[in-house]
Design a protein around this motif. Structure first.
Motif, short mmCIF file in Angstrom:
data_model
loop_
_atom_site.label_atom_id
_atom_site.label_comp_id
_atom_site.label_asym_id
_atom_site.label_seq_id
_atom_site.Cartn_x
_atom_site.Cartn_y
_atom_site.Cartn_z
N ALA A 171 0.87 -1.28 -0.07
CA ALA A 171 0.02 0.01 0.04
C ALA A 171 0.89 1.25 0.15
CB ALA A 171 -0.84 -0.05 1.23
N ASP A 172 0.16 2.51 -0.39
CA ASP A 172 0.97 3.47 -0.46
C ASP A 172 1.08 4.19 0.98
OD1 ASP A 172 1.95 6.13 -0.75
OD2 ASP A 172 0.47 6.81 -2.20
N LEU A 173 2.29 4.38 1.62
CA LEU A 173 2.26 4.86 2.65
C LEU A 173 1.47 6.20 3.24
CD1 LEU A 173 3.85 4.74 5.80
CD2 LEU A 173 5.71 5.85 4.80
N ALA A 174 1.71 7.21 2.16
CA ALA A 174 1.01 8.50 2.41
C ALA A 174 -0.47 8.48 2.49
CB ALA A 174 1.62 9.25 1.28
N ALA A 175 -0.84 7.29 1.76
CA ALA A 175 -2.37 7.27 1.70
C ALA A 175 -2.85 6.05 2.52
CB ALA A 175 -3.07 7.06 0.26
N PHE A 176 -2.06 5.48 3.24
CA PHE A 176 -2.52 4.12 4.15
C PHE A 176 -3.76 4.52 4.98
CE2 PHE A 176 -2.45 1.89 8.19
CZ PHE A 176 -2.81 0.75 7.69
N GLN A 177 -4.81 3.76 5.14
CA GLN A 177 -5.85 3.65 6.04
C GLN A 177 -6.03 2.53 6.90
OE1 GLN A 177 -9.21 6.07 4.69
NE2 GLN A 177 -8.45 6.37 2.94
N ALA A 178 -6.43 2.55 7.86
CA ALA A 178 -6.53 1.00 8.66
C ALA A 178 -7.42 -0.03 8.05
CB ALA A 178 -7.03 1.47 10.14
N TRP A 179 -8.41 0.45 7.25
CA TRP A 179 -9.34 -0.79 6.55
C TRP A 179 -8.52 -1.23 5.55
CZ3 TRP A 179 -9.82 -0.29 1.37
CH2 TRP A 179 -9.59 1.12 0.90
N GLN A 180 -7.64 -0.62 5.24
CA GLN A 180 -6.63 -1.69 4.01
C GLN A 180 -6.25 -2.84 4.53
OE1 GLN A 180 -4.45 1.88 2.92
NE2 GLN A 180 -5.37 1.82 0.93
N LEU A 181 -6.07 -3.11 6.08
CA LEU A 181 -5.34 -4.24 6.55
C LEU A 181 -6.38 -5.50 6.53
CD1 LEU A 181 -3.95 -2.76 9.70
CD2 LEU A 181 -2.85 -3.52 7.66
N ALA A 182 -7.51 -5.24 5.96
CA ALA A 182 -8.70 -6.10 5.60
C ALA A 182 -8.40 -6.87 4.10
CB ALA A 182 -9.96 -5.77 5.59
N ARG A 183 -7.80 -6.32 3.01
CA ARG A 183 -7.43 -6.41 1.85
C ARG A 183 -6.74 -7.46 1.49
NH1 ARG A 183 -10.89 -3.07 -1.39
NH2 ARG A 183 -9.95 -4.58 -2.96
N ALA A 184 -7.40 -8.80 1.22
CA ALA A 184 -6.10 -9.72 0.81
C ALA A 184 -5.54 -9.80 -0.41
CB ALA A 184 -7.02 -11.11 0.86
N ASP A 185 -6.29 -8.77 -1.43
CA ASP A 185 -5.56 -8.54 -2.60
C ASP A 185 -4.33 -7.59 -2.37
OD1 ASP A 185 -7.45 -6.37 -1.69
OD2 ASP A 185 -7.95 -6.06 -3.83
N LEU A 186 -4.21 -7.01 -1.53
CA LEU A 186 -3.05 -6.13 -1.01
C LEU A 186 -1.96 -7.09 -0.33
CD1 LEU A 186 -4.38 -2.77 0.24
CD2 LEU A 186 -4.01 -3.40 -1.92
N GLY A 187 -2.20 -8.29 -0.26
CA GLY A 187 -0.97 -9.11 0.06
C GLY A 187 -0.99 -8.99 1.80
N VAL A 188 -2.17 -8.82 2.41
CA VAL A 188 -2.18 -8.97 4.00
C VAL A 188 -1.49 -10.12 4.31
CG1 VAL A 188 -3.24 -8.43 6.15
CG2 VAL A 188 -3.75 -6.88 4.05
N SER A 189 -0.60 -10.22 5.22
CA SER A 189 -0.08 -11.46 5.83
C SER A 189 0.43 -11.06 7.32
CB SER A 189 0.95 -12.12 4.85
OG SER A 189 2.03 -11.24 4.82
N VAL A 190 0.88 -12.18 8.10
CA VAL A 190 1.45 -11.98 9.29
C VAL A 190 2.72 -12.09 9.15
CG1 VAL A 190 1.38 -12.86 11.74
CG2 VAL A 190 -0.76 -12.93 10.16
N ARG A 191 3.38 -11.07 9.81
CA ARG A 191 4.83 -11.08 9.80
C ARG A 191 5.39 -11.58 11.22
NH1 ARG A 191 9.37 -9.14 7.59
NH2 ARG A 191 11.21 -8.81 9.07
N THR A 192 4.90 -11.16 12.40
CA THR A 192 5.01 -11.48 13.59
C THR A 192 3.80 -11.36 14.60
OG1 THR A 192 5.95 -9.62 14.40
CG2 THR A 192 7.54 -11.07 13.48
#
Length: 253
Positions: A171-192
Motif C-alpha cells: 500500500a501507499d504509505l502516504a495514503a494508508f488507512q487502517a481498513w486496508q488491513l482487511a484487503r487480501a488482494d493487497l497481500g496482507v499477511s502476518v509477519r510476527t
C-alpha cells in the motif's frame, strides 16, 4: 480476550454483535435455534414460513470500508516502508503494527462491504409472536435481521497484556488507512505476533449482525395482533449468537 468478550466488545464499538468466525455464512433472513450456550444452529429462512409476510430486505449502504478499534486500548502504526523503489513503482511493502495494552483490545476492518436489513422489523416481531401463540415459532429460535458483510475482513483480538501483531501489505504509505488491513488482494499477511487471542485475516464474510429473539421472561401465552398498537418490542431482545466453526468445534457465549 475470549470469544464471549469478543462478541460483546464488537457490540460496544460498532452497535452490532461480532460474528466468530467472520467467515460463517450469515445472511439476513436466516432462522436458527440457540442452545444454553447461545450456539446458533441453522434451521430455515423467514421466507420458508408461509404465514409470514415476505420480508423486504434493503441495502442500507453498499461498497464501503470501515475500521473499528478503541484508541485507548489499541494502537495502529505504520512501522516501515520496505521497498526502496516504492516511489518509482507505486505501492510499497508496508509493515503495520497493531498493539493492545490489555485484554480488551480489538481491531476490526472490512472492505467492499454491504449493510443489509429487514425494512419493517416491527411487523416481523408481531408476526413471530402470533406464530409463537400457535406453536409454529419455537421460543429458542432467533432470526437474523441485519448484517454487515464484506469481500475482505480482518478481525483481531488481544490474548493478554501487551499483545502485538505486525502485518505486511502492499500500500501507499502516504495514503494508508487502517481498513486496508482487511484487503487480501493487497497481500496482507502476518509477519510476527505475540499473545493474540483471536485472528482472522483477509477473508470474506459477515463480521457483524443483529437478531430478534423472544425474551425468555416474556409470557408464553400472549395476545398480539398483527396490526395496531402493542408492546411487541418489549417481548424481544437482540441476542448474541455463537456460530459453529467447521463441522465440529463451537465456541461458547
Amino acid at each position: 480476550m475470549n470469544l464471549t468478550e469478543y462478541v460483546k466488545r464488537c457490540r460496544e464499538l460498532t452497535g452490532f454483535w461480532g460474528a466468530w468466525p467472520p467467515s460463517y455464512p450469515i445472511k439476513v433472513g436466516l432462522v436458527g435455534s440457540v442452545d444454553k450456550d447461545n450456539v446458533f444452529r441453522r434451521i430455515k429462512e423467514l421466507k420458508d414460513f408461509p404465514e409470514l409476510t415476505p420480508p423486504e430486505i434493503v441495502k442500507a449502504r453498499t461498497n464501503f470500508n470501515e475500521s473499528w478499534y478503541d484508541g485507548k486500548e489499541t494502537t495502529v502504526q505504520t512501522l516501515t516502508e520496505v521497498a526502496a523503489d516504492a516511489q518509482v513503482h507505486g505501492a510499497a511493502s508496508l509493515r503495520v503494527g497493531i498493539s493492545f495494552k490489555g485484554e480488551a483490545g480489538l481491531f476490526l476492518a472490512y472492505s467492499s462491504a454491504i449493510h443489509e436489513q429487514i425494512s419493517d422489523v416491527d411487523l416481523l416481531k408481531r408476526q413471530i409472536l402470533a406464530l409463537a401463540q400457535h406453536n409454529v415459532w419455537q421460543r429458542e429460535w432467533v432470526a437474523i435481521v441485519e448484517t454487515i458483510s464484506a469481500d475482505h475482513v480482518t478481525a483481531l483480538a488481544s490474548g493478554g497484556r501487551d499483545a502485538e501483531i505486525v502485518l505486511n501489505l502492499k500500500a501507499d504509505l502516504a495514503a494508508f488507512q487502517a481498513w486496508q488491513l482487511a484487503r487480501a488482494d493487497l497481500g496482507v499477511s502476518v509477519r510476527t505476533q505475540r499473545s493474540i487471542g483471536l485472528d482472522s485475516i483477509g477473508k470474506s464474510g459477515t463480521p457483524l449482525y443483529r437478531t430478534v429473539a423472544i425474551r425468555k421472561s416474556w409470557p408464553w401465552k400472549v395476545r398480539v395482533e398483527l396490526t395496531g398498537e402493542g408492546p411487541s418490542s418489549d417481548a424481544f431482545m437482540d441476542l448474541p449468537c455463537v456460530f459453529p466453526e467447521g463441522e465440529e468445534g463451537v465456541g461458547h457465549v
